[in-house]
Design an enzyme around this catalytic site. Sequence first.
Site, PDB file in Angstrom:
ATOM      1  CB  VAL A  11      -1.023  -0.054   1.229  1.00 18.96           C
ATOM      2  CG1 VAL A  11      -1.838   1.059   1.373  1.00 18.96           C
ATOM      3  CG2 VAL A  11      -2.066  -1.271   0.973  1.00 18.96           C
ATOM      4  CB  THR A 121      -7.304  -2.486   6.152  1.00 17.67           C
ATOM      5  OG1 THR A 121      -6.911  -2.486   4.844  1.00 17.67           O
ATOM      6  CG2 THR A 121      -8.589  -2.792   6.453  1.00 17.67           C
ATOM      7  CG  LEU A 153      -3.711  -0.756  -3.424  1.00 14.55           C
ATOM      8  CD1 LEU A 153      -3.163  -2.086  -3.407  1.00 14.55           C
ATOM      9  CD2 LEU A 153      -2.721   0.248  -3.781  1.00 14.55           C
ATOM     10  CE  LYS A 204      -9.600  -2.468   2.306  1.00 12.64           C
ATOM     11  NZ  LYS A 204      -8.144  -2.031   2.026  1.00 12.64           N
ATOM     12  CB  CYS A 260      -6.834  -7.732   2.157  1.00 12.23           C
ATOM     13  SG  CYS A 260      -5.182  -6.980   1.538  1.00 12.23           S
ATOM     14  NE  ARG A 327       1.572 -10.526   2.148  1.00 17.68           N
ATOM     15  CZ  ARG A 327       1.551  -9.103   2.282  1.00 17.68           C
ATOM     16  NH1 ARG A 327       1.539  -8.417   3.369  1.00 17.68           N
ATOM     17  NH2 ARG A 327       1.330  -8.557   1.234  1.00 17.68           N
TER      18      ARG A 327
HETATM   19  C1  UGA Z   1      -8.183  -7.212  -2.011  1.00 19.21           C
HETATM   20  C2  UGA Z   1      -9.353  -6.393  -2.466  1.00 19.21           C
HETATM   21  O1  UGA Z   1     -10.106  -6.644  -3.813  1.00 19.21           O
HETATM   22  C3  UGA Z   1      -9.211  -4.845  -2.668  1.00 19.21           C
HETATM   23  O2  UGA Z   1     -10.225  -3.937  -3.023  1.00 19.21           O
HETATM   24  C4  UGA Z   1      -8.515  -4.338  -1.425  1.00 19.21           C
HETATM   25  O3  UGA Z   1      -7.977  -2.877  -1.481  1.00 19.21           O
HETATM   26  C5  UGA Z   1      -7.364  -5.239  -0.883  1.00 19.21           C
HETATM   27  O4  UGA Z   1      -7.870  -6.684  -0.695  1.00 19.21           O
HETATM   28  C6  UGA Z   1      -7.002  -4.750   0.410  1.00 19.21           C
HETATM   29  O5  UGA Z   1      -7.653  -4.867   1.439  1.00 19.21           O
HETATM   30  O6  UGA Z   1      -5.701  -4.244   0.497  1.00 19.21           O
HETATM   31  P1  UGA Z   1      -6.426  -8.345  -2.698  1.00 19.21           P
HETATM   32  O7  UGA Z   1      -6.344  -9.058  -1.680  1.00 19.21           O
HETATM   33  O8  UGA Z   1      -5.160  -7.891  -3.563  1.00 19.21           O
HETATM   34  O9  UGA Z   1      -7.403  -7.162  -2.838  1.00 19.21           O
HETATM   35  O10 UGA Z   1      -6.996  -9.591  -4.024  1.00 19.21           O
HETATM   36  P2  UGA Z   1      -8.499 -10.029  -4.632  1.00 19.21           P
HETATM   37  O11 UGA Z   1      -8.196  -9.759  -6.199  1.00 19.21           O
HETATM   38  O12 UGA Z   1      -9.418  -9.209  -4.121  1.00 19.21           O
HETATM   39  O13 UGA Z   1      -8.447 -11.411  -4.445  1.00 19.21           O
HETATM   40  C7  UGA Z   1      -8.595 -12.061  -3.205  1.00 19.21           C
HETATM   41  C8  UGA Z   1      -8.720 -13.377  -2.987  1.00 19.21           C
HETATM   42  O14 UGA Z   1      -9.920 -13.905  -3.570  1.00 19.21           O
HETATM   43  C9  UGA Z   1      -7.726 -14.361  -4.095  1.00 19.21           C
HETATM   44  O15 UGA Z   1      -7.214 -15.531  -3.388  1.00 19.21           O
HETATM   45  C10 UGA Z   1      -8.561 -14.666  -5.229  1.00 19.21           C
HETATM   46  O16 UGA Z   1      -8.053 -15.819  -5.900  1.00 19.21           O
HETATM   47  C11 UGA Z   1      -9.989 -15.035  -4.615  1.00 19.21           C
HETATM   48  N1  UGA Z   1     -11.082 -14.778  -5.402  1.00 19.21           N
HETATM   49  C12 UGA Z   1     -11.313 -13.571  -5.985  1.00 19.21           C
HETATM   50  C13 UGA Z   1     -11.728 -15.997  -5.681  1.00 19.21           C
HETATM   51  O17 UGA Z   1     -11.686 -17.128  -5.196  1.00 19.21           O
HETATM   52  N2  UGA Z   1     -12.991 -15.939  -6.283  1.00 19.21           N
HETATM   53  C14 UGA Z   1     -13.331 -14.455  -6.930  1.00 19.21           C
HETATM   54  O18 UGA Z   1     -14.293 -14.561  -7.850  1.00 19.21           O
HETATM   55  C15 UGA Z   1     -12.260 -13.388  -6.716  1.00 19.21           C
END
Ligand code: UGA
Length: 434
Positions: A11, A121, A153, A204, A260, A327
């Site tokens: 971040v 967060t 993000l 958030k 996250c 992570r």
């Molecule tokens: C997440 C949020 O999407 C961001 O908006 C937020 O800013 C961020 O956390 C944070 O709090 O800093 P991120 O952890 O980078 O972002 O990843 P995501 O793309 O949201 O995916 C999270 C997990 O969900 C991954 O393991 C992904 O494989 C899984 N996922 C996502 C699924 O299993 N199915 C889906 O349809 C979407």
Amino acid sequence: MNIAVIGTGYVGLVTAAGLAEFGHKVVGTDKDFEKISKVSQGIVPIYEPGLDELIMSNLKKGNLVFSTDLDKTIAEADIIFVCVGTPQRDDGSADMSQIEEVSRQIARNLNRYKLVVEKSTVPVKTSFWIKRTISLHKKTDQEFDVASNPEFLREGSAVSDFLNPDRIIVGVETQRARDILCGIYAKFRERLLVTNIDTAELIKHASNSFLAMKISYINLISNICEKTDANVEQVAEGMGLDPRIGGRFLKAGIGYGGSCFPKDIKALARIGEELGVDMSLLKEADRINAERVRIFVDKIKQALWILKDKQIAVLGLAFKPETDDIREAPSIRVIRSLLQEGARLRLCDPQASDNMKQLYPEEPDRLRYCASPYDAAEKANAMVILTEWDDFAKLDLKRIKEAMANPIIVDGRNVFSPEAVKKLGFEYYSIGRK
Ligand code: UGA
């Protein structure tokens, strides 16, 4: 105005580089000397598409510098973005000690008005504690404000998320803080929502927990699909056609990971309980997620029966594509289970192998890291897919089949079309579809 960004994790680095790109003068700081010395030379410690270039170009323009002198950076700043970590404690709550430490450092260096902005967060009510800490420790009668500007993000698309955000949430309690933050984000006026601080903090946690819940929901539905003739992808598509539901974040798989969602859903459940609110909805979503790995390993057993001495190609280690971050990645628990069962693993990931090696070093005959999926597939009794990297979807499956001892794929991310792989002669197991 001079901006300081404290903490140069995901971040912090993106915030510092992004604010510099908007034309502000930014100093990024961190207590990790080595990190600062590297990033000052444009060597970015994480894999994040576009971040190297953004940092490098702003270092060159002189909008961005990095420093380990926290006191000086704070003293010279008008606005301080706090981007330090809030890791999870054993009881599920967020560990706020780094935020507290930074608050004390800000108090010691409060030589003129400063706006302190929480970007990490944090649990609702954190601003109250930051304010109290600064007030208790400050040595002057200089004024300050605290504001909340949570970061949304996503890893893997962090730079474009920052430079072109869907929304900017600004939680303030004074006009002065509101004017400063609205000025910083002036170019996104239509996407800016100004609230009070508790609301911004809660937006958030509520957003991340809702998205995590959405994933657990579709994973639950995928379990029903597997016991019937329904296809989870079509169920998700059909649901998503309703604009009230929306089709995004409905991909069934081996569950959410990352730094996250797993942490935030637990933290919000904890905060709610502390406030006397029944949080069983979120706890259940988290429990469903924890079950995903067991369900997936059972699928591998369904394909191979006994795992002892079976050779398994494991494709994908990162918690999601386009990142080297492992992570809370489901892959960690899948690997642990397979090793416990006595399987021999050949692992492959386009970016995350080095990070996984810290956790699971190479072991002769038991665990090997491979440079390519074809190498990993060599003599394998099965191939499992744990991250949906584009490279995997484009694999030459004929070549993979020739390399494998048994043409069996257990796909935890629905990367392939069942018809296509079956036509090539693979036995194929995926999530929520046949
Ligand atoms: C997440 C949020 O999407 C961001 O908006 C937020 O800013 C961020 O956390 C944070 O709090 O800093 P991120 O952890 O980078 O972002 O990843 P995501 O793309 O949201 O995916 C999270 C997990 O969900 C991954 O393991 C992904 O494989 C899984 N996922 C996502 C699924 O299993 N199915 C889906 O349809 C979407």
